[in-house]
Design a protein around this motif. Structure first.
Motif, PDB file in Angstrom:
ATOM      1  N   GLY A 333       8.238  -3.666  12.683  1.00  0.00           N
ATOM      2  CA  GLY A 333       8.713  -5.026  12.913  1.00  0.00           C
ATOM      3  C   GLY A 333       8.761  -5.900  11.676  1.00  0.00           C
ATOM      4  N   GLU A 334       8.167  -5.446  10.560  1.00  0.00           N
ATOM      5  CA  GLU A 334       8.079  -6.271   9.360  1.00  0.00           C
ATOM      6  C   GLU A 334       9.236  -5.986   8.393  1.00  0.00           C
ATOM      7  OE1 GLU A 334       5.852  -8.583   8.853  1.00  0.00           O
ATOM      8  OE2 GLU A 334       4.608  -8.172  10.622  1.00  0.00           O
ATOM      9  N   THR A 335       9.707  -7.047   7.736  1.00  0.00           N
ATOM     10  CA  THR A 335      10.771  -6.887   6.734  1.00  0.00           C
ATOM     11  C   THR A 335      10.229  -6.263   5.458  1.00  0.00           C
ATOM     12  OG1 THR A 335      11.864  -8.857   7.602  1.00  0.00           O
ATOM     13  CG2 THR A 335      12.571  -8.093   5.436  1.00  0.00           C
ATOM     14  N   ILE A 336       9.012  -6.632   5.097  1.00  0.00           N
ATOM     15  CA  ILE A 336       8.392  -6.099   3.889  1.00  0.00           C
ATOM     16  C   ILE A 336       7.009  -5.543   4.228  1.00  0.00           C
ATOM     17  CG2 ILE A 336       9.625  -7.619   2.285  1.00  0.00           C
ATOM     18  CD1 ILE A 336       7.092  -9.339   2.161  1.00  0.00           C
ATOM     19  N   ARG A 337       6.536  -4.632   3.384  1.00  0.00           N
ATOM     20  CA  ARG A 337       5.182  -4.105   3.481  1.00  0.00           C
ATOM     21  C   ARG A 337       4.552  -4.171   2.092  1.00  0.00           C
ATOM     22  NH1 ARG A 337       3.581  -4.059   8.504  1.00  0.00           N
ATOM     23  NH2 ARG A 337       2.051  -2.419   8.119  1.00  0.00           N
ATOM     24  N   GLN A 338       3.231  -4.066   2.049  1.00  0.00           N
ATOM     25  CA  GLN A 338       2.517  -4.035   0.778  1.00  0.00           C
ATOM     26  C   GLN A 338       1.888  -2.654   0.598  1.00  0.00           C
ATOM     27  OE1 GLN A 338       0.305  -7.916   1.638  1.00  0.00           O
ATOM     28  NE2 GLN A 338       0.522  -8.015  -0.592  1.00  0.00           N
ATOM     29  N   TYR A 339       2.335  -1.962  -0.430  1.00  0.00           N
ATOM     30  CA  TYR A 339       1.822  -0.622  -0.727  1.00  0.00           C
ATOM     31  C   TYR A 339       0.931  -0.708  -1.962  1.00  0.00           C
ATOM     32  CZ  TYR A 339       5.602   0.640   2.442  1.00  0.00           C
ATOM     33  OH  TYR A 339       6.432   0.720   3.530  1.00  0.00           O
ATOM     34  N   VAL A 340      -0.333  -0.305  -1.806  1.00  0.00           N
ATOM     35  CA  VAL A 340      -1.316  -0.515  -2.864  1.00  0.00           C
ATOM     36  C   VAL A 340      -2.153   0.744  -3.086  1.00  0.00           C
ATOM     37  CG1 VAL A 340      -1.437  -3.001  -2.423  1.00  0.00           C
ATOM     38  CG2 VAL A 340      -3.014  -1.470  -1.231  1.00  0.00           C
ATOM     39  N   ASP A 341      -3.063   0.647  -4.032  1.00  0.00           N
ATOM     40  CA  ASP A 341      -3.957   1.724  -4.445  1.00  0.00           C
ATOM     41  C   ASP A 341      -4.659   2.358  -3.246  1.00  0.00           C
ATOM     42  OD1 ASP A 341      -5.919   3.310  -5.554  1.00  0.00           O
ATOM     43  OD2 ASP A 341      -6.687   1.788  -6.906  1.00  0.00           O
ATOM     44  N   ALA A 342      -4.447   3.669  -3.047  1.00  0.00           N
ATOM     45  CA  ALA A 342      -5.028   4.354  -1.893  1.00  0.00           C
ATOM     46  C   ALA A 342      -6.540   4.458  -1.964  1.00  0.00           C
ATOM     47  CB  ALA A 342      -4.419   5.747  -1.755  1.00  0.00           C
ATOM     48  N   GLY A 343      -7.101   4.293  -3.159  1.00  0.00           N
ATOM     49  CA  GLY A 343      -8.553   4.346  -3.293  1.00  0.00           C
ATOM     50  C   GLY A 343      -9.268   3.267  -2.518  1.00  0.00           C
ATOM     51  N   ILE A 344      -8.542   2.231  -2.123  1.00  0.00           N
ATOM     52  CA  ILE A 344      -9.128   1.165  -1.309  1.00  0.00           C
ATOM     53  C   ILE A 344      -9.567   1.711   0.045  1.00  0.00           C
ATOM     54  CG2 ILE A 344      -8.634  -1.054  -0.162  1.00  0.00           C
ATOM     55  CD1 ILE A 344      -6.513  -1.452  -2.376  1.00  0.00           C
ATOM     56  N   ALA A 345      -8.821   2.696   0.556  1.00  0.00           N
ATOM     57  CA  ALA A 345      -9.143   3.272   1.862  1.00  0.00           C
ATOM     58  C   ALA A 345     -10.059   4.482   1.702  1.00  0.00           C
ATOM     59  CB  ALA A 345      -7.858   3.661   2.589  1.00  0.00           C
ATOM     60  N   ILE A 346      -9.538   5.546   1.110  1.00  0.00           N
ATOM     61  CA  ILE A 346     -10.305   6.766   0.834  1.00  0.00           C
ATOM     62  C   ILE A 346      -9.925   7.209  -0.562  1.00  0.00           C
ATOM     63  CG2 ILE A 346     -10.719   9.169   1.479  1.00  0.00           C
ATOM     64  CD1 ILE A 346     -10.018   8.458   4.348  1.00  0.00           C
TER      65      ILE A 346
END
Length: 487
Positions: A333-346
């Motif tokens: 549903g979103e026009t934009i997304r934010q893709y960031v450093d995966a180390g934030i999650a795992i």
């Protein structure tokens, strides 16, 4: 919408591998088979294990740790056993440098020397400003990631790399492991949408690994609607990719704004801007700054606005207005997304390798984490349990084990790929001293520290060559037993 007929549908929904990856892997498997034979491990293509090497984050430490590990694998004639190479955050800085060189895995010592020579160089502030201006002028979605790539990443990798994946496809050799870079969808991570969190970037496709939604990597960042590309954006270059793959998402990272400020050395105007931002807010502040007439101050104004709003990795959403059964409606549903450093999650890129269609039998995990060397394993195991993905159970490690780990661990589970886990600093290569405190954020490293890191990482491979080959043989025996059970 009638106007959509003028555009070709470029979004792919599905779990199968794209044809380019299939072809690469099929060819690479022949190299793996020959490598195993050189180690007197004889098997057919059917029984041959699919081996993936995954490298964690850890800034420059991860970059050099991966390079040292790969060099040792090359010297021990084990590198050609690797089918896939996956990284995130700092380890991808190494990967970006490697894959610019066609057939790098057969001439790694020379590539290593080239990387070391490059790390001894420097990028002028003028060059950085020129690149930053280009990002600002050409992109709809200008964010802190652009600043981070140009002003911080260049301090470490000492290069402004403007090549794109389209440029690199012609250089890609099937004699090299197939590369996978990993980021996360920031909103999905914050909304605890596990399946929609991990995003893989390969030379051919980019998308959500677990639900199976992909777009051609050359179009990643362009604007889409209902699966059709409706507006071009400049193709992501390697400089931006490295910025997107590595961000320290904490207020301590605001120091890179100070890099800009010190570079132009106009403290009185900075004080004036800070007064304006308090009175008018970031948006009005930026608009006001445009009247000053100095383009560098426009960039500084935009930088401070983005810091205040904490805007990272803004990219057009290629799933906008689509219906994809396994993707959360909130993502589409979103026009934009934010893709960031995966180390934030795992802090290790296991998830893309756990796609069933990749058929991975053995994962060699190189961990360059600064603190708990088992955290990425335990967090992956928890996420896989929530997502009903097969992954080995990871026992709880004691404080003593975390602070002084061994140099080689094996974890196995029913129907799951075996995982070999190798912490960078351990009681073997550090002589019982543990982590020598090579802090990920104290960058760039000196030439002496670079050499030490390369050596430590290499020892972890050389000391465990026999154990690695033993685990490969066990995988082949298990595959043989599994095949015979159906005969």
């Amino acid at each position: 919408c009638p106007w959509l007929i003028f555009y070709s549908i470029t979004v792919r929904i599905g779990h199968s591998l794209n044809e380019a990856e299939k072809n690469h892997v099929t060819s690479r498997r022949e190299s793996v088979l020959e490598c195993l034979k050189r180690h007197e491990i004889h098997c057919s293509l059917v029984k041959m294990p699919n081996i993936a090497l995954v490298a964690s984050g850890g800034s420059e430490r991860a970059m050099l740790g991966l390079l040292g590990s790969l060099l040792a694998l090359f010297q021990d004639d084990l590198l050609d056993c690797v089918l896939y190479l996956a990284g995130l955050s700092g380890s991808t800085w190494c990967m970006v440098s490697l894959y610019k060189e066609p057939n790098w895995s057969s001439k790694l010592e020379k590539v290593k020397e080239d990387i070391q020579n490059k790390l001894g160089g420097n990028i002028s502030f003028k060059e950085k400003c020129k690149k930053l201006k280009r990002y600002y002028r050409e992109k709809d979605n200008f964010s802190l990631t652009d600043f981070w790539a140009v002003l911080y990443i260049t301090m470490i990798v000492k290069e402004i790399d403007e090549q794109t994946f389209s440029d690199l496809r012609s250089k890609q050799s099937t004699k090299d492991p197939y590369p996978i870079y990993t980021v996360i969808d920031k909103q999905s991570h914050e909304d605890k949408l596990d399946a929609d969190t991990f995003v893989e970037i390969t030379p051919h496709e980019t998308g959500y690994s677990i639900p199976g939604a992909f777009v051609d990597t050359s179009s990643f960042g362009s604007q889409f609607d209902q699966g059709a590309q409706i507006k071009d954006q400049p193709e992501m270059d390697m400089m931006f990719l490295q910025g997107e793959l590595k961000q320290h998402i904490s207020w301590s990272s605001v120091y890179f704004v100070d890099i800009v400020i010190r570079g132009v050395r106009k403290a009185s105007l900075i004080s004036y801007f800070l007064m304006l931002i308090r009175r008018k807010g970031p948006i009005m502040f930026c608009n006001h700054s445009l009247n000053i007439g100095n383009r560098i101050w426009e960039n500084i104004a935009k930088c401070i606005e983005l810091v205040v709003c904490w805007v990272w990795g803004t990219t057009y959403n290629f799933l906008h207005n689509m219906t994809a059964a396994e993707v959360s409606p909130s993502v589409c549903g979103e026009t934009i997304r934010q893709y960031v450093d995966a180390g934030i999650a795992i802090n290790s890129p296991f998830l893309p390798l756990l796609r069933r269609e990749r058929h991975i039998d053995l994962i060699v995990s190189l961990d360059f984490s600064e603190n708990d060397p088992f955290e990425s394993l335990t967090e992956t195991a928890k996420m896989c349990k929530r997502l009903h993905i097969d992954f080995p159970e990871v026992p709880k490690m004691s404080k003593e084990e975390k602070s002084a780990p061994k140099d080689f661990y094996v974890f196995e589970g029913h129907n799951a790929p075996a995982v070999i886990h190798i912490p960078l600093f351990n009681i073997v290569n550090c002589d019982d001293k543990g982590n020598p405190n090579m802090n990920a954020h104290k960058c760039p490293y000196s030439s002496d520290l670079i050499e030490e890191l390369l050596e430590k990482a290499g020892l972890n491979i050389k000391n465990n060559k026999r154990s690695l080959l033993t685990e490969i043989k066990k995988i082949i025996q298990r595959k043989q037993s599994h095949i015979c059970s159906f005969c």
